[in-house]
Design an enzyme around this catalytic site. Structure first.
Site, mmCIF file in Angstrom:
data_model
loop_
_atom_site.group_PDB
_atom_site.id
_atom_site.type_symbol
_atom_site.label_atom_id
_atom_site.label_comp_id
_atom_site.label_asym_id
_atom_site.label_seq_id
_atom_site.Cartn_x
_atom_site.Cartn_y
_atom_site.Cartn_z
ATOM 1 C CG ASP A 131 47.016 39.892 27.933
ATOM 2 O OD1 ASP A 131 46.731 39.578 29.091
ATOM 3 O OD2 ASP A 131 46.417 40.627 27.178
ATOM 4 C CG ASN B 100 45.904 44.425 25.209
ATOM 5 O OD1 ASN B 100 46.005 44.024 26.603
ATOM 6 N ND2 ASN B 100 45.260 45.482 25.240
ATOM 7 C CE LYS B 101 38.268 41.793 23.999
ATOM 8 N NZ LYS B 101 37.387 41.041 24.798
#
Length: 275
Positions: free
Chosen positions: A186, A196-197
């Site tokens: 992201d 990121n996640k």
């Protein structure tokens, strides 16, 4: 005040849980096109100034929203706004396609790829690798609490790519069974960290311990020109199970030293120097 048509798109972006940063950026570009269809002159200029605040605020962790807001100029000419937004959409599609071509070359015959969450860029890599006739398997997490991994499983099933879904807690156990790790991003910070996640960092650590090359796939509009890893605002979303509050930060930070490379449309960049 932004028109209701535009606010509806922004609200849809705020409520989305699965589709990720690429989808948000492209949806944001559609919001600019809608704005250009409604306003012009001074009203358009004022609305565009408001959008420079509203769009990044949807999720401040996501670099693509920040870069989209910089890409669209503040002008009273709706044709300029529409042209720039359409250019962003075109470049985004071209970027994803090129990432698929570049990233698929990392997948060797009988590769076992482990991934976490849902990334349209990683999915494109899998799609192209499958199209090239490569045989490989994907290990993917369910990616609680929003279960983006289950959405990815459905896409892999459509492609005919064999896969195995695991719980997030088994990342360490299954990393040693993989030969390659691919995740989306992201945000790639200016000092080369991958945002990121949440769960990506533990995966990177497990891959590091097991000698598994770990790559992130991200269009260049996810590279943040200013923020460092220590400056990123990590969003936390309210979450509860059986009456108990559960901490739920959406993202985590993977330091550059655990990342073999970032697959972009410009090539595979080695962090932090080439970022």
């Amino acid at each position: 005040m932004l028109p209701q048509e535009v606010r509806s798109i922004l609200e849809e972006m705020r409520s989305e849980r699965i589709k990720g940063a690429s989808w948000l950026a492209m949806k944001g570009a559609e919001a600019y096109i809608a704005l250009a269809d409604i306003l012009e002159g001074e009203e358009l200029e004022n609305a565009l100034k408001e959008m420079k605040t509203e769009v990044p605020a949807i999720n401040r962790t996501i670099a693509s929203l920040y870069n989209l807001s910089r890409f669209i100029p503040v002008t009273g000419n709706p044709e300029v706004v529409r042209a720039k937004a359409e250019e962003f959409l075109r470049l985004a599609e071209e970027a994803k396609s090129e990432i698929g071509n570049i990233g698929s070359e990392l997948i060797d015959e009988n590769e076992v790829v482990i991934t976490h969450s849902f990334s349209s860029a990683v999915l494109e890599i899998f799609r192209v690798a499958k199209k090239k006739g490569k045989h490989f398997k994907v290990i993917l997490t369910e990616s609680a609490p929003d279960y983006e991994g289950i959405a990815l499983a459905g896409k892999l099933e459509e492609l005919g790519v064999p896969f195995e879904v695991i719980t997030d807690a088994q990342l360490g156990l299954f990393a040693e069974k993989a030969t390659l790790a691919l995740v989306g991003a992201d945000n790639i910070t200016s000092d080369g960290a991958v945002i990121n996640k949440a769960g990506t960092y533990p995966l990177a650590l497990a891959c590091h311990d097991n000698g598994i090359p770990f790559y992130a796939a991200a269009e260049s509009f996810k590279l943040h020109p200013k923020l460092t890893s220590g400056d990123v605002e990590i969003v936390e979303r309210p979450y509860a199970r059986q009456g108990y509050r559960v901490r739920n930060f959406l993202f985590d930070v993977t330091p550059w030293r655990y990342v073999r490379g970032v697959i972009t449309e410009l090539g595979i960049l080695v962090p932090p120097k080439e970022i």
